[in-house]
Design a protein around this motif. Structure first.
Motif, PDB file in Angstrom:
ATOM      1  N   VAL A 111      -1.921  -7.484   2.137  1.00 46.21           N
ATOM      2  CA  VAL A 111      -3.643  -6.460   1.833  1.00 46.21           C
ATOM      3  C   VAL A 111      -4.052  -6.794   3.063  1.00 46.21           C
ATOM      4  O   VAL A 111      -4.415  -7.846   2.627  1.00 46.21           O
ATOM      5  N   LYS A 112      -4.628  -5.310   3.131  1.00 44.66           N
ATOM      6  CA  LYS A 112      -5.734  -5.545   4.466  1.00 44.66           C
ATOM      7  C   LYS A 112      -7.129  -5.229   3.623  1.00 44.66           C
ATOM      8  O   LYS A 112      -7.623  -6.184   4.154  1.00 44.66           O
ATOM      9  N   THR A 113      -7.508  -5.007   2.483  1.00 40.87           N
ATOM     10  CA  THR A 113      -8.396  -4.206   1.839  1.00 40.87           C
ATOM     11  C   THR A 113      -8.433  -4.642   0.740  1.00 40.87           C
ATOM     12  O   THR A 113      -8.463  -6.074   0.210  1.00 40.87           O
ATOM     13  N   ASP A 114      -8.896  -3.614  -0.482  1.00 39.22           N
ATOM     14  CA  ASP A 114      -8.939  -3.193  -1.568  1.00 39.22           C
ATOM     15  C   ASP A 114      -7.441  -4.005  -2.682  1.00 39.22           C
ATOM     16  O   ASP A 114      -6.399  -3.372  -2.757  1.00 39.22           O
ATOM     17  N   GLN A 115      -7.533  -5.152  -2.888  1.00 37.28           N
ATOM     18  CA  GLN A 115      -6.629  -5.630  -3.215  1.00 37.28           C
ATOM     19  C   GLN A 115      -5.716  -4.869  -4.647  1.00 37.28           C
ATOM     20  O   GLN A 115      -4.474  -4.428  -5.041  1.00 37.28           O
ATOM     21  N   LEU A 116      -7.141  -4.230  -5.366  1.00 36.16           N
ATOM     22  CA  LEU A 116      -6.248  -3.552  -6.723  1.00 36.16           C
ATOM     23  C   LEU A 116      -6.322  -2.528  -6.723  1.00 36.16           C
ATOM     24  O   LEU A 116      -5.551  -1.472  -6.790  1.00 36.16           O
ATOM     25  N   ARG A 117      -6.704  -1.399  -5.645  1.00 40.98           N
ATOM     26  CA  ARG A 117      -6.504   0.138  -5.607  1.00 40.98           C
ATOM     27  C   ARG A 117      -5.342  -0.066  -4.424  1.00 40.98           C
ATOM     28  O   ARG A 117      -4.419   0.331  -5.209  1.00 40.98           O
ATOM     29  N   GLU A 118      -4.425  -1.495  -3.886  1.00 40.58           N
ATOM     30  CA  GLU A 118      -3.362  -1.885  -3.367  1.00 40.58           C
ATOM     31  C   GLU A 118      -2.118  -1.559  -4.491  1.00 40.58           C
ATOM     32  O   GLU A 118      -1.555  -0.698  -4.674  1.00 40.58           O
ATOM     33  N   ALA A 119      -2.451  -2.214  -5.153  1.00 41.08           N
ATOM     34  CA  ALA A 119      -1.697  -3.081  -6.839  1.00 41.08           C
ATOM     35  C   ALA A 119      -1.720  -2.269  -7.390  1.00 41.08           C
ATOM     36  O   ALA A 119       0.223  -1.365  -7.717  1.00 41.08           O
ATOM     37  N   VAL A 120      -2.328  -0.794  -7.429  1.00 41.97           N
ATOM     38  CA  VAL A 120      -2.006   0.543  -8.441  1.00 41.97           C
ATOM     39  C   VAL A 120      -0.913   1.828  -7.092  1.00 41.97           C
ATOM     40  O   VAL A 120      -0.691   1.611  -7.824  1.00 41.97           O
ATOM     41  N   GLU A 121      -1.626   1.194  -5.976  1.00 39.03           N
ATOM     42  CA  GLU A 121      -0.543   2.889  -5.221  1.00 39.03           C
ATOM     43  C   GLU A 121       0.287   1.644  -5.062  1.00 39.03           C
ATOM     44  O   GLU A 121       1.751   2.776  -5.545  1.00 39.03           O
ATOM     45  N   LEU A 126       6.053   2.039  -7.129  1.00 38.16           N
ATOM     46  CA  LEU A 126       7.519   1.780  -8.227  1.00 38.16           C
ATOM     47  C   LEU A 126       7.950   3.064  -8.387  1.00 38.16           C
ATOM     48  O   LEU A 126       8.953   3.044  -9.007  1.00 38.16           O
ATOM     49  N   LYS A 127       6.789   3.164  -9.558  1.00 38.13           N
ATOM     50  CA  LYS A 127       6.978   4.527 -10.033  1.00 38.13           C
ATOM     51  C   LYS A 127       8.374   5.532  -9.266  1.00 38.13           C
ATOM     52  O   LYS A 127       9.391   5.962 -10.461  1.00 38.13           O
ATOM     53  N   ALA A 128       8.097   6.127  -8.659  1.00 41.18           N
ATOM     54  CA  ALA A 128       8.706   6.765  -7.974  1.00 41.18           C
ATOM     55  C   ALA A 128       9.927   6.842  -6.965  1.00 41.18           C
ATOM     56  O   ALA A 128      10.438   7.724  -7.522  1.00 41.18           O
ATOM     57  N   HIS A 134      13.633   9.822 -14.718  1.00 34.03           N
ATOM     58  CA  HIS A 134      13.817   8.651 -16.086  1.00 34.03           C
ATOM     59  C   HIS A 134      12.375   9.394 -16.012  1.00 34.03           C
ATOM     60  O   HIS A 134      11.398   8.931 -15.267  1.00 34.03           O
ATOM     61  N   GLU A 135      12.278   7.958 -17.422  1.00 34.07           N
ATOM     62  CA  GLU A 135      11.021   7.822 -17.953  1.00 34.07           C
ATOM     63  C   GLU A 135      10.135   7.025 -16.593  1.00 34.07           C
ATOM     64  O   GLU A 135      11.203   5.442 -16.668  1.00 34.07           O
ATOM     65  N   PRO A 136       9.016   7.088 -16.971  1.00 36.35           N
ATOM     66  CA  PRO A 136       8.264   5.821 -16.395  1.00 36.35           C
ATOM     67  C   PRO A 136       8.386   4.322 -17.535  1.00 36.35           C
ATOM     68  O   PRO A 136       9.552   4.225 -18.224  1.00 36.35           O
ATOM     69  N   PRO A 137       8.460   3.258 -16.065  1.00 29.82           N
ATOM     70  CA  PRO A 137       8.796   1.879 -17.166  1.00 29.82           C
ATOM     71  C   PRO A 137       7.934   1.710 -18.196  1.00 29.82           C
ATOM     72  O   PRO A 137       6.975   2.596 -18.584  1.00 29.82           O
ATOM     73  N   CYS A 138       8.827   1.077 -19.308  1.00 32.50           N
ATOM     74  CA  CYS A 138       8.123   0.336 -20.586  1.00 32.50           C
ATOM     75  C   CYS A 138       7.182  -0.273 -20.618  1.00 32.50           C
ATOM     76  O   CYS A 138       6.549  -0.008 -21.160  1.00 32.50           O
ATOM     77  N   GLY A 139       7.255  -0.773 -19.195  1.00 31.92           N
ATOM     78  CA  GLY A 139       5.859  -1.612 -19.427  1.00 31.92           C
ATOM     79  C   GLY A 139       5.440  -1.722 -17.598  1.00 31.92           C
ATOM     80  O   GLY A 139       6.341  -1.992 -16.846  1.00 31.92           O
ATOM     81  N   LEU A 140       4.094  -2.337 -18.051  1.00 33.85           N
ATOM     82  CA  LEU A 140       3.739  -1.913 -16.316  1.00 33.85           C
ATOM     83  C   LEU A 140       2.306  -3.183 -16.364  1.00 33.85           C
ATOM     84  O   LEU A 140       1.371  -2.999 -16.944  1.00 33.85           O
ATOM     85  N   ALA A 141       2.459  -4.159 -16.165  1.00 38.41           N
ATOM     86  CA  ALA A 141       1.580  -5.078 -15.844  1.00 38.41           C
ATOM     87  C   ALA A 141       0.732  -5.345 -14.522  1.00 38.41           C
ATOM     88  O   ALA A 141       2.019  -5.496 -13.194  1.00 38.41           O
ATOM     89  N   ILE A 142      -0.623  -5.452 -14.401  1.00 34.15           N
ATOM     90  CA  ILE A 142      -0.906  -5.782 -12.918  1.00 34.15           C
ATOM     91  C   ILE A 142      -1.717  -6.902 -13.418  1.00 34.15           C
ATOM     92  O   ILE A 142      -2.450  -7.390 -14.337  1.00 34.15           O
ATOM     93  N   GLY A 143      -1.723  -8.116 -12.630  1.00 35.93           N
ATOM     94  CA  GLY A 143      -2.172  -9.331 -12.804  1.00 35.93           C
ATOM     95  C   GLY A 143      -2.572 -10.471 -11.352  1.00 35.93           C
ATOM     96  O   GLY A 143      -2.238 -10.169 -10.281  1.00 35.93           O
TER      97      GLY A 143
END
Length: 144
Positions: A111-121, A126-128, A134-143
């Motif tokens: 990650v070169k810039t904003d880690q949280l923004r890149e995690a959301v991207e 990954l969802k796409a 199919h439906e989106p994931p049953c669970g999503l965690a960012i930590g």
């Protein structure tokens, strides 16, 4: 014994059935009744609701020992996928797990810039990639 609003009870019943299917891999309604402690009616209604939502599928009828052949149920793998993304130092690592808790994909990136923004991207990417059709994931965690 649990009590509560109907919506919450349905979620609890689905969790009980899901946990029983995870431990058995495949189960009949009678086996799920024995494993969950729920009534046959409740298990039947829960299975039907889960089937309608694409959470489980019928694998066909099991061999009979003389009576009517029982339907066997399994979790629908794509319906129970979960994604975990960890922000670690200067990068992101991620894992995707199936209904049984097995990792189906793992990876990392710098990650070169904003880690949280890149995690959301990354979560969107990954969802796409993983949940096409199919439906989106049953669970999503960012930590961190």
């Amino acid at each position: 014994m649990y009590s509560g609003k109907p919506h919450h009870m349905r979620l609890i019943n689905e969790d009980l059935v899901r946990e029983a299917l995870v431990s058995r891999i495949e189960a009949t309604t009678a086996e799920l009744v024995a494993d969950t402690g729920l009534s046959q009616t409740t298990v039947g209604q829960t299975l039907e609701q889960m089937r309608l939502y694409g959470m489980i599928r019928d694998t066909g009828k099991r061999a009979s020992s003389g009576g009517r052949r029982a339907a066997a149920w399994v979790l629908e793998p794509k319906a129970w996928m979960s994604v975990a993304i960890a922000i670690e130092g200067e990068g992101l690592s991620w894992s995707i797990a199936d209904a049984m808790g097995n990792f189906t994909q793992q990876g990392s990136r710098s990650v070169k810039t904003d880690q949280l923004r890149e995690a959301v991207e990354l979560a969107g990417e990954l969802k796409a990639e993983v949940y096409k059709g199919h439906e989106p994931p049953c669970g999503l965690a960012i930590g961190v």
